[in-house]
Write a protein that holds these residues in place. Structure first.
Motif, PDB file in Angstrom:
ATOM      1  N   ILE A  55      43.245  37.836  46.045  1.00 49.76           N
ATOM      2  CA  ILE A  55      41.903  37.815  45.448  1.00 49.76           C
ATOM      3  C   ILE A  55      40.906  37.159  46.398  1.00 49.76           C
ATOM      4  CG2 ILE A  55      40.494  36.817  43.603  1.00 49.76           C
ATOM      5  CD1 ILE A  55      42.893  37.194  41.732  1.00 49.76           C
ATOM      6  N   TYR A  83      38.049  48.154  41.714  1.00 50.78           N
ATOM      7  CA  TYR A  83      37.688  47.649  40.388  1.00 50.78           C
ATOM      8  C   TYR A  83      37.080  48.769  39.555  1.00 50.78           C
ATOM      9  CZ  TYR A  83      38.663  43.023  42.164  1.00 50.78           C
ATOM     10  OH  TYR A  83      39.304  41.930  42.686  1.00 50.78           O
ATOM     11  N   ALA A  92      36.235  38.631  39.046  1.00 50.43           N
ATOM     12  CA  ALA A  92      37.004  38.298  40.249  1.00 50.43           C
ATOM     13  C   ALA A  92      36.114  37.611  41.282  1.00 50.43           C
ATOM     14  CB  ALA A  92      37.621  39.565  40.840  1.00 50.43           C
TER      15      ALA A  92
END
Length: 273
Positions: A55, A83, A92
């Protein structure tokens, strides 16, 4: 070195697939190892989970994209990085940068929050460790517990950033040379391992402080000896520090390695301030 090579290949796979969905299982299958091995390796080296590493790296790349391509919509960037909705993308992004993508675009911060980590393969092909006993990462903590009361020698490269500014490959060479110096100074029963980008530890099999001090003296004796990169002569030195680890069986991986890094940080401050 086997686990170090495994870590490098895992990080390279992540870097090459940041715009694709990445699961730990994918990495384990690619590298022909178990999922638990990869997870332990990332926590051991990076002190974070592999999921968090992915991430952070993805959001570092995204932040560059947001700033360098102002005409590109945030939705297009979100889709490019896998996404399916603005909401998931924003969650995120906020988890890393603490601001929304749109706010970041208005007031961009430092790009490389979590820089990628690559080691040049040509350098890795050199023999960097001697023939002492090799242990698996999962065995390391058992060795640490068994050697309660033994001394550790901590080492950290001085001024790696200026070397990396010359060339990242020069920085890689500096890391490998530092590893060699630690290995060559260590005894046959000592275990040498790495805890960060340029931080190393020798876990001795001795409860005599003088033994560890002699290792330090050997390492320091090579300070300012240069490495050579593309006709450049680059002095290389290490900070070193000796500590005695009394040990406690409940100590977690992250706590132990954080403790070592804090000790090195204190030594850096002592020598520089």
């Amino acid at each position: 070195m086997e686990n170090f090579q495994l870590l490098i290949e895992a990080m390279e796979y992540i870097e090459d697939n940041l715009t694709e969905p990445i699961k730990t299982e994918n990495i384990a299958d690619k590298l022909h190892c178990s999922k638990s091995t990869i997870e332990k390796l990332f926590r051991y080296i990076n002190n974070i989970s592999i999921r968090d590493y992915i991430i952070r790296r993805r959001m570092s790349k995204v932040s560059r994209e947001i700033v360098s391509n102002p005409e590109k919509s945030l939705l297009d960037i979100a889709v490019e990085y896998g996404y399916g909705s603005n909401e998931a993308f924003s969650r995120a992004f906020c988890s890393v940068w603490q601001v929304s993508p749109s706010e970041f675009r208005k007031n961009p911060s430092k790009f490389e929050l979590f820089p990628g980590y690559r080691i040049d393969r040509e350098l890795m092909e050199e023999k960097t460790m001697d023939d002492r006993k090799k242990i698996d990462i999962s065995e390391l903590f058992d060795c640490i517990r068994e050697r309660k009361g033994c001394y550790l020698v901590l080492g950290d490269i001085k001024s790696l950033i200026p070397i990396n500014e010359i060339s990242h490959k020069a920085g890689d060479l500096a890391i490998i040379t530092a590893m060699k110096r630690m290995e060559q100074a260590a005894g046959a029963e000592d275990i040498v391992f790495r805890i960060g980008g340029d931080e190393f530890v020798i876990l001795t099999n001795s409860k005599e402080e003088n033994y560890s001090n002699s290792i330090c003296e050997e390492i320091i004796s090579h300070n300012d000896e240069p490495i050579f990169w593309e006709e450049k002569e680059i002095p290389l030195s290490l900070y070193v520090k000796v500590i005695c680890y009394e040990g406690r069986t409940a100590l977690r991986y992250s706590e132990f390695f954080t403790m070592l890094q804090n000790e090195l940080s204190e030594e850096y401050k002592r020598q520089n301030f």
